[in-house]
Design a protein around this motif. Structure first.
Motif, mmCIF file in Angstrom:
data_model
loop_
_atom_site.group_PDB
_atom_site.id
_atom_site.type_symbol
_atom_site.label_atom_id
_atom_site.label_comp_id
_atom_site.label_asym_id
_atom_site.label_seq_id
_atom_site.Cartn_x
_atom_site.Cartn_y
_atom_site.Cartn_z
ATOM 1 N N TRP A 1 -55.448 -25.180 16.220
ATOM 2 C CA TRP A 1 -55.961 -24.060 15.356
ATOM 3 C C TRP A 1 -55.064 -23.471 14.286
ATOM 4 O O TRP A 1 -55.569 -23.002 13.313
ATOM 5 C CB TRP A 1 -56.432 -23.140 16.485
ATOM 6 C CG TRP A 1 -57.371 -23.487 17.545
ATOM 7 C CD1 TRP A 1 -57.371 -23.661 18.810
ATOM 8 C CD2 TRP A 1 -58.562 -24.252 17.174
ATOM 9 N NE1 TRP A 1 -58.417 -23.939 19.349
ATOM 10 C CE2 TRP A 1 -59.367 -24.585 18.337
ATOM 11 C CE3 TRP A 1 -59.283 -24.724 15.822
ATOM 12 C CZ2 TRP A 1 -60.460 -25.104 18.467
ATOM 13 C CZ3 TRP A 1 -60.537 -25.204 16.057
ATOM 14 C CH2 TRP A 1 -60.992 -25.650 17.353
ATOM 15 N N ASP A 2 -53.798 -23.380 14.867
ATOM 16 C CA ASP A 2 -52.804 -23.275 13.789
ATOM 17 C C ASP A 2 -52.707 -24.266 12.455
ATOM 18 O O ASP A 2 -52.667 -23.595 11.341
ATOM 19 C CB ASP A 2 -51.470 -23.191 14.102
ATOM 20 C CG ASP A 2 -51.129 -22.023 15.434
ATOM 21 O OD1 ASP A 2 -52.136 -20.956 15.189
ATOM 22 O OD2 ASP A 2 -50.349 -22.037 16.115
ATOM 23 N N LEU B 1 -55.078 -26.086 11.448
ATOM 24 C CA LEU B 1 -56.601 -25.758 10.619
ATOM 25 C C LEU B 1 -56.550 -24.302 10.061
ATOM 26 O O LEU B 1 -56.678 -24.541 8.859
ATOM 27 C CB LEU B 1 -57.449 -25.502 11.929
ATOM 28 C CG LEU B 1 -59.082 -25.288 11.043
ATOM 29 C CD1 LEU B 1 -59.398 -26.570 10.313
ATOM 30 C CD2 LEU B 1 -59.996 -25.069 12.255
ATOM 31 N N HIS B 2 -55.820 -23.403 10.401
ATOM 32 C CA HIS B 2 -55.571 -22.324 9.714
ATOM 33 C C HIS B 2 -54.689 -22.292 8.583
ATOM 34 O O HIS B 2 -55.054 -21.911 7.515
ATOM 35 C CB HIS B 2 -54.796 -21.177 10.763
ATOM 36 C CG HIS B 2 -54.832 -19.794 10.215
ATOM 37 N ND1 HIS B 2 -55.826 -19.070 9.804
ATOM 38 C CD2 HIS B 2 -53.798 -19.250 9.774
ATOM 39 C CE1 HIS B 2 -55.517 -17.895 9.104
ATOM 40 N NE2 HIS B 2 -54.238 -18.046 8.979
ATOM 41 N N ALA B 3 -53.637 -23.054 8.706
ATOM 42 C CA ALA B 3 -52.573 -23.289 7.716
ATOM 43 C C ALA B 3 -53.522 -24.340 6.700
ATOM 44 O O ALA B 3 -53.454 -24.026 5.324
ATOM 45 C CB ALA B 3 -51.593 -24.193 8.159
ATOM 46 N N ASN C 1 -56.491 -24.381 6.004
ATOM 47 C CA ASN C 1 -57.309 -23.376 5.194
ATOM 48 C C ASN C 1 -56.732 -22.591 4.213
ATOM 49 O O ASN C 1 -57.220 -22.115 3.161
ATOM 50 C CB ASN C 1 -58.288 -22.301 6.209
ATOM 51 C CG ASN C 1 -59.578 -23.012 6.679
ATOM 52 O OD1 ASN C 1 -60.016 -23.861 6.318
ATOM 53 N ND2 ASN C 1 -60.024 -22.527 7.772
ATOM 54 N N LEU C 2 -55.658 -21.980 4.445
ATOM 55 C CA LEU C 2 -54.614 -21.411 3.653
ATOM 56 C C LEU C 2 -54.253 -22.185 2.260
ATOM 57 O O LEU C 2 -54.441 -21.703 1.164
ATOM 58 C CB LEU C 2 -53.544 -20.710 4.355
ATOM 59 C CG LEU C 2 -53.608 -19.548 5.331
ATOM 60 C CD1 LEU C 2 -52.339 -18.993 5.542
ATOM 61 C CD2 LEU C 2 -54.303 -18.452 4.294
ATOM 62 N N ALA D 1 -63.905 -24.391 11.432
ATOM 63 C CA ALA D 1 -63.322 -23.188 11.563
ATOM 64 C C ALA D 1 -64.661 -22.121 11.823
ATOM 65 O O ALA D 1 -64.473 -21.281 12.690
ATOM 66 C CB ALA D 1 -62.704 -22.461 10.418
ATOM 67 N N ASN E 1 -63.255 -19.660 14.688
ATOM 68 C CA ASN E 1 -61.870 -19.437 14.167
ATOM 69 C C ASN E 1 -62.061 -18.972 12.745
ATOM 70 O O ASN E 1 -60.879 -18.591 12.243
ATOM 71 C CB ASN E 1 -61.047 -20.859 13.822
ATOM 72 C CG ASN E 1 -60.673 -20.755 15.615
ATOM 73 O OD1 ASN E 1 -59.671 -20.284 15.877
ATOM 74 N ND2 ASN E 1 -61.189 -21.662 16.490
ATOM 75 N N ALA E 2 -63.045 -18.427 12.277
ATOM 76 C CA ALA E 2 -63.190 -17.738 11.191
ATOM 77 C C ALA E 2 -64.322 -16.641 11.064
ATOM 78 O O ALA E 2 -65.199 -16.723 11.622
ATOM 79 C CB ALA E 2 -63.410 -18.668 9.899
ATOM 80 N N TYR F 1 -64.558 -13.131 6.608
ATOM 81 C CA TYR F 1 -63.745 -14.143 5.713
ATOM 82 C C TYR F 1 -64.529 -15.250 5.285
ATOM 83 O O TYR F 1 -64.304 -15.418 4.062
ATOM 84 C CB TYR F 1 -62.629 -14.910 6.913
ATOM 85 C CG TYR F 1 -61.882 -15.696 6.216
ATOM 86 C CD1 TYR F 1 -60.853 -15.422 5.445
ATOM 87 C CD2 TYR F 1 -62.203 -17.142 6.324
ATOM 88 C CE1 TYR F 1 -59.961 -16.514 4.649
ATOM 89 C CE2 TYR F 1 -61.295 -18.246 5.987
ATOM 90 C CZ TYR F 1 -60.144 -17.924 4.855
ATOM 91 O OH TYR F 1 -59.600 -19.191 4.306
ATOM 92 N N GLN G 1 -53.431 -10.142 7.349
ATOM 93 C CA GLN G 1 -54.680 -10.692 7.340
ATOM 94 C C GLN G 1 -55.552 -9.506 6.267
ATOM 95 O O GLN G 1 -56.315 -10.174 5.492
ATOM 96 C CB GLN G 1 -55.449 -11.097 8.450
ATOM 97 C CG GLN G 1 -56.489 -11.906 8.306
ATOM 98 C CD GLN G 1 -57.071 -12.609 9.624
ATOM 99 O OE1 GLN G 1 -56.365 -12.329 10.756
ATOM 100 N NE2 GLN G 1 -57.968 -13.457 9.808
#
Lengths: 489, 376
Positions: A4-5, A7-9, A11-12, A374, A379-380, A384, B15
């Motif tokens: 998930w991290d 995936l988050h990275a 997305n960023l 996500a 996860n989003a 967002y 965030q």
């Protein structure tokens, strides 16, 4: 680091990439604005008629490759013969058409077999016969075996005898003053080796006897979206790059080249579907490596009007091909990437096209997928998601509207206020489906390239100004000379 | 308020802060989009209004102007109709007419414009080169004598476009004085095509030929500038030009020029010396006679295909069939297709079509060339 991290990275990363890409589009538009204003002011002081009267404009050969253009070739050739230019030849290269293109031309212009000695030896498919018009002595037709657009252009260059040649599509219609406008910079700057004009969408316009009578937006939504895309690409992107003296693309539909320069680099590469961009990149490379002074420019007011696809299938094929052409042009000259030998081309334009135009669709599609993952895995947050989508639309709309503003500031080709308002509406609407579709086709282009597909796709023609619907498929050859344009977005 | 928001943000998570930044960005973009849309529509409205107003003004002025030009009304009739805020429009209106007029009619238009031309004079001082160029063009067309000193100064303008507009406008006025002013600054226009510059100079007429000849023959002048003057002389057709061309060729190191051009590597910039030689050969092609040819015959053996082509062409125009025929026939088989093309045309000019006929019926790679030249 969990999945998930990651995936988050990712997305960023996508968010950052997306921001830089769109910000660069906006910056380009602002640079284009400055350059267009300057150009428009300069244009006021230029008296085209004095250029026309003088003996100075260098003779030009118009090289128009034609493959199965029986519906449009008459209008196009008539338009070419009606151009305002002191001395020019029209060289139509019939690239092994399987329809009646050659017969149509033979009858209309009373073509007779003629001899013409080639002055260059760029390898091409065999030439069957050279024809010359009895009614228009400056019209020649080179009939050759099918070899694709680049091959046909090379055949034309071989028979070209003027210092400049104009590469174009046989199905495009040039405005009467387009050639003098595009040749003029060659008089002002002897280091100029290539200059490209603007390509606009002819669908919806009325063209009679090769003359543009009325300018209107197309009837179909798909074609209207393309009008907006072309405005963005030509008035924003290309003008912006020209302001940076880093023009990397000259449209295959309309560009003037110094013949000797193109012969020196070996002409167009027939083994690419993006021969127009590839040639310009190679010219940059050649002159930079030889450390010879040269210039390549984009000129915003000479106009070529061309028919755009009105069906999803044809448009998809076209964008697939453009993406493959882009990849080929860049990968074959990959040594230019971040190479200071090539100046701002190697350090700025090439990396931009490499990372944003070539890899962009893949990253964008990856972003869509990661984004959806996500969202569906929770996860989003909805907020967002909404914010990201709103940002995407806001960027898209702002960039498109600034392009329409550029059009209004400079050339004002669409005379009706209704058309202007429609363009604004399209600037919003295109963000909901059309842009994603274009991304999908571009990704498909990448896949096609990896699978070594070399097809040109199909182009359906309706002919100019007839208002007919339901076009006739006229280009089903694997190496046809369909109209060509680079990435519009 | 802003301070409170910032304080609030500092306390929130990263965030939330990012979310806030995105939100601000969206608002800014939406505002920008709306502003641009409004600006565009307003621009359209303003342009439409301007166009309408322009049409109205034109209609108002046009009929009176035609009367004034025909001598049916005094100039005051028209000047009385020009309101203070329309003065710039009026000058532009006259400028458009002036471009198509000559003689007395042009002088009448200049008289009409005279009271308002100082408006354009103020524009000459602006930092914007586009506006300066426009002002110079206006002054050159509507007040060339009164503003001559301004035009001469504009030849030294830092903007090459302004300088060129001034030069081009001055050549339209004609006269040796203009030629001298421009000739002294020709090196400023190095980027412009030489044929364009030569045409500009030759349009000044035969009166300026002595000045052009002096520059063309001057060994201390830049070769590029000499080449331009030579080409202008050729366009004027001054009888002694061919003799001068021979002198220029004789005083040039032709081997060094050919070596410089080896492999025709320089596509965009021929060397200046080479340009001078090319121009001299072109003069001989146009105006040469048999007595000018000894050096030209040597040049048919040059390493430089451009010089070979031109030399063969000169022989076709001014040569003797018996003496030069064999040379030209040999050039038909030159490795350069351009030399062969020039040779074929020269053979026809010399009346030696027999060789072309033979070639046309052979299976030589040059058969097409012979057929083409024979059928032309």
């Amino acid at each position: 680091m969990s999945g998930w991290d990651v995936l988050h990275a990712f997305n960023l990363f996508i968010l950052g990439y997306f921001f830089v890409l769109n910000a660069s589009y906006l910056v380009m538009n602002f640079m284009a604005f400055r350059e267009l204003r300057r150009y428009a002011e300069r244009l006021k002081t230029v008296r085209l008629e004095s250029f026309m009267r003088s003996v100075a404009p260098p003779p030009v050969t118009l090289v128009a490759p034609a493959y199965n253009e029986e519906l449009t070739c008459l209008e196009s050739v008539r338009a070419l013969l009606a151009l305002e230019y002191p001395e020019y030849e029209v060289l139509v290269v019939n690239d092994g058409s399987t329809d009646a293109t050659l017969d149509v031309l033979r009858q209309a212009f009373e073509l007779t077999p003629a001899s013409r000695f080639p002055t260059a030896r760029i390898p091409t498919e065999p030439v069957r016969q050279v024809w010359r018009s009895r009614t228009h002595p400056n019209l020649w037709v080179v009939d050759k075996e099918n070899g694709g657009k680049a091959d046909a252009l090379n055949a034309g260059i071989n028979y070209c005898r003027t210092p400049l040649f104009c590469a174009m599509d046989a199905d495009s219609v040039l405005e009467r003053e387009a050639l003098i406008r595009l040749a003029r910079p060659f008089m002002e700057d002897v280091s100029l080796v290539a200059a490209g004009g603007i390509v606009r969408i002819a669908n919806g316009c009325t063209i009679r006897d090769g003359m543009l009578e009325q300018i209107r937006l197309p009837e179909t939504l798909l074609a209207r979206f393309q009008v907006l895309e072309y405005l963005r690409a030509f008035l924003g992107g290309r003008m912006g790059w020209d302001a940076l003296h880093a023009t990397l693309i000259i449209s295959g539909a309309f560009g003037v080249f110094r013949r000797s320069a193109v012969v020196e680099v070996g002409g167009y590469r027939p083994d690419t579907v993006g021969e127009d961009m590839e040639l310009v990149v190679r010219l940059h490379r050649h002159f930079r490596e030889k450390e010879e002074p040269y210039t390549i420019r984009y000129i915003p007011d000479p106009v070529a009007w061309t028919e755009c696809p009105e069906s999803v299938r044809v448009l998809g094929g076209q964008r697939d091909r453009w993406q493959r052409g882009l990849i080929e042009s860049l990968t074959r000259n990959a040594r230019m990437l971040f190479n200071p030998t090539y100046g701002r081309i190697g350090m700025l334009a090439f990396p931009y096209f490499f990372f944003f135009e070539m890899l962009g669709p893949i990253i964008e599609m990856g972003g869509y997928v990661a984004f959806l993952v996500a969202v569906f895995t929770g996860n989003a947050s909805n907020l967002y998601v909404f914010t990201f989508l709103a940002l995407a639309v806001a960027f898209g709309v702002t960039i498109s509207i600034t392009s329409v503003a550029l059009e209004e500031l400079t050339f004002r080709r669409y005379p009706r206020l209704r058309d202007l308002l429609r363009l604004f509406w399209l600037a919003i609407l295109e963000n909901f489906g059309y842009r994603q579709l274009i991304t999908f086709w571009r990704v498909r282009g990448v896949v096609s390239k990896l699978r070594r597909v070399e097809s040109w796709g199909i182009m359906e023609r309706t002919g100019f100004g007839t208002g007919d619907t339901g076009g006739t498929p006229t280009d089903d050859s694997p190496r046809g000379s369909a109209p060509d344009e680079e990435d519009g977005a | 308020m802003l301070r409170e928001i910032l304080d609030l943000l500092v306390e929130r998570s990263l965030q939330d802060q990012a979310f806030f930044v995105l939100l601000v960005l969206i608002v800014l973009l939406v505002l920008a989009a709306v502003a641009f849309a409004v600006f565009t529509v307003a621009l359209r409205y303003r342009n439409t209004q301007r166009e309408r107003r322009w049409i109205r003004l034109e209609e108002k002025w046009e009929s009176v102007l035609l009367d004034v030009l025909a001598g049916d009304a005094p100039p005051e009739t028209l000047l009385d109709r020009v309101r203070g805020e329309d003065r710039r429009y009026f000058v532009d209106f006259l400028l458009r007419y002036a471009r198509h007029l000559k003689g007395q009619e042009l002088e009448t238009v200049r008289t009409l414009a005279a009271p308002y031309l100082d408006l354009s004079l103020t524009e000459v001082e602006t930092p914007n080169p586009g506006r300066r160029a426009w002002a110079i063009q206006t002054l050159a067309t509507l007040g060339p004598r009164r503003y001559r000193s301004t035009l001469v100064e504009a030849l030294d303008d830092p903007s090459p476009v302004v300088a060129m507009v001034a030069a081009r406008s001055m050549t339209e006025e004609r006269g040796p004085d203009s030629a001298r002013e421009i000739l002294g600054r020709l090196h400023r226009y190095v980027l412009w095509s030489r044929s364009f510059l030569a045409e500009m100079l030759s349009s000044l007429g035969a009166d300026v030929a002595p000045d052009l000849a002096a520059v063309y023959r001057d060994p201390d002048e830049r070769p590029g500038v000499r080449a331009i003057c030579g080409e202008a002389l050729m366009q004027i057709g001054l009888p002694g030009s061919a003799d001068m061309a021979v002198d220029v060729l004789e005083s040039t190191d032709l081997e060094a020029v050919a070596e410089e051009a080896e492999d025709t590597a320089e596509v965009t910039h021929f060397g200046d010396e080479r340009e001078l030689v090319i121009t001299s050969l072109r003069i001989l092609e146009e105006l040469g006679r048999p007595e000018h040819l000894p050096l030209v015959r040597e040049l048919t053996e040059s390493m430089d295909p451009v010089l070979r082509s031109l030399a063969v062409s000169v022989l076709g125009r001014a040569g003797e069939p018996d003496e030069d025929g064999p040379r030209v026939i040999s050039a038909l088989h030159d490795p350069s297709p351009w030399v062969a093309l020039h040779a074929a045309r020269s053979l026809r000019e010399l009346g030696l079509t027999g060789e072309l006929e033979r070639l046309a019926h052979s299976d030589s790679v040059r058969a097409d060339l012979a057929r083409e030249v024979l059928s032309a």
